[in-house]
Scaffold this active site. Structure first.
Site: not given
Ligand code: 8YV
Length: 313
Positions: A152, A155, A174-175, A230, A232, A261, A279
């Protein structure tokens, strides 16, 4: 005065590349046929590294650049930077928080809607001419679904705020419990997954959060549950995700990120309960420009001995 040497790790935005070229002595890492020799030859000139979510500064790179003073990342995520090595060596690190929060949270909601309402499949139904032969089947409502969020932070909170507008009850893991929110807290990811319809990964990637979405969590989310990532790719055990989806143990997934990726498991291509994005969470003209300005602003500030705009280390 000789221009300051900046090493750009991979192509990011044209605007950023042009501005770096104009203001600094820019070295392009991805263009180098023999990276090690290139680093050895230029290690005396390079004082800054600019990376992103796919290429940052690992210990090997940092050690190869004895004159390195700052890593300015074109990302909010720091998982591709060896922060400990930077601390040890007194190298500053900056990232691009805040400016991308809205876009990433918007996309998370977009994925929820796209998966539940099968927006991409509906679009395909129209484009392929299928509509002339019959209506699209009924889908699943998004409004009111229980949304669980892992992480939290900025984002995660922005996703929560948007989902609230759809009357979604919000819970989170969250932790530690956040003192300044009334959202329901779960102290384990499995408990969160058992008590939500849509599980959103919005935390930083660290050794502790790698594969935080494992088989047990996917089973807890269940055959009607939807996973949204959204953050990693390595947060999710992708092989387990593929089998959970193929076997119907998980209801669906909206994925903007993947473990390796741009490789995406082909088993996912045929699944209509899955939406796959390349991504693009921060990928709008507005946000990528603001990110580039932040990268530049941090470099300019550092070399002018002014306070950094978004210092991490
Ligand atoms: C980008 C991201 O896609 O901010 C991040 O952690 O994963 C992204 O905003 C990336 O760094 C674009 O090159």
């Amino acid at each position: 005065m000789e221009a300051i040497g900046v090493l750009l790790m991979c192509p990011v935005s044209n605007y950023l590349e042009q501005e770096l070229d104009r203001r600094f002595n820019l070295f392009r890492y991805w263009n180098q046929p023999r990276p090690r020799e290139f680093l050895a030859q230029n290690s005396d000139s390079i004082r800054a590294v600019v990376g992103n979510a796919s290429a940052g500064a690992d210990a090997e790179l940092i050690d190869a650049l004895p004159k390195l003073e700052i890593v300015s990342s074109f990302s909010v995520g720091l998982d591709k930077i060896d922060l400990n090595r930077c601390r040890e060596k007194g190298i500053r690190v900056t990232n691009t928080p805040d400016v991308l929060t809205d876009d990433v949270a918007d996309l998370a909601i977009g994925l929820m809607l796209a998966v539940l309402r099968r927006i991409c499949m509906c679009d395909k139904h129209v484009r392929s001419g299928g509509w002339k032969f019959g209506d699209f089947k009924l889908t699943t409502r998004f409004s009111g679904k229980r949304v669980g969020i892992i992480g939290l932070g900025r984002i995660g909170l922005a996703v929560a705020k948007r989902a609230e507008a759809f009357d979604c009850p919000i819970s989170y893991y969250s932790r530690s419990k956040k003192p300044d929110t009334n959202y329901q807290y779960y102290s384990t990811v499995v408990n969160l997954a058992s008590n939500c319809d849509i599980l959103v990964v919005a935390c930083a990637l660290t050794p502790e959060t790698t594969h935080v979405i494992n088989r047990e969590v996917m089973n807890a989310l269940g055959p009607k549950g939807v996973l949204i990532n959204i953050a990693r790719g390595p947060h999710v055990d992708e092989a387990e995700l593929v089998s959970a989806l193929v076997e119907g143990r998980l209801g669906g997934a909206g994925l903007d990120v993947f473990e390796k990726e741009p490789h995406v498991p082909e088993e996912l291509f045929g699944l209509e309960n899955v939406v796959l994005l390349p991504h693009v969470g921060s990928g709008t003209v507005e946000t990528r420009t603001a990110m580039a300005d932040l990268v530049l602003g941090n470099l300019e500030a550092y070399f002018a001995n002014k306070p950094l705009l978004t210092q991490v280390v």
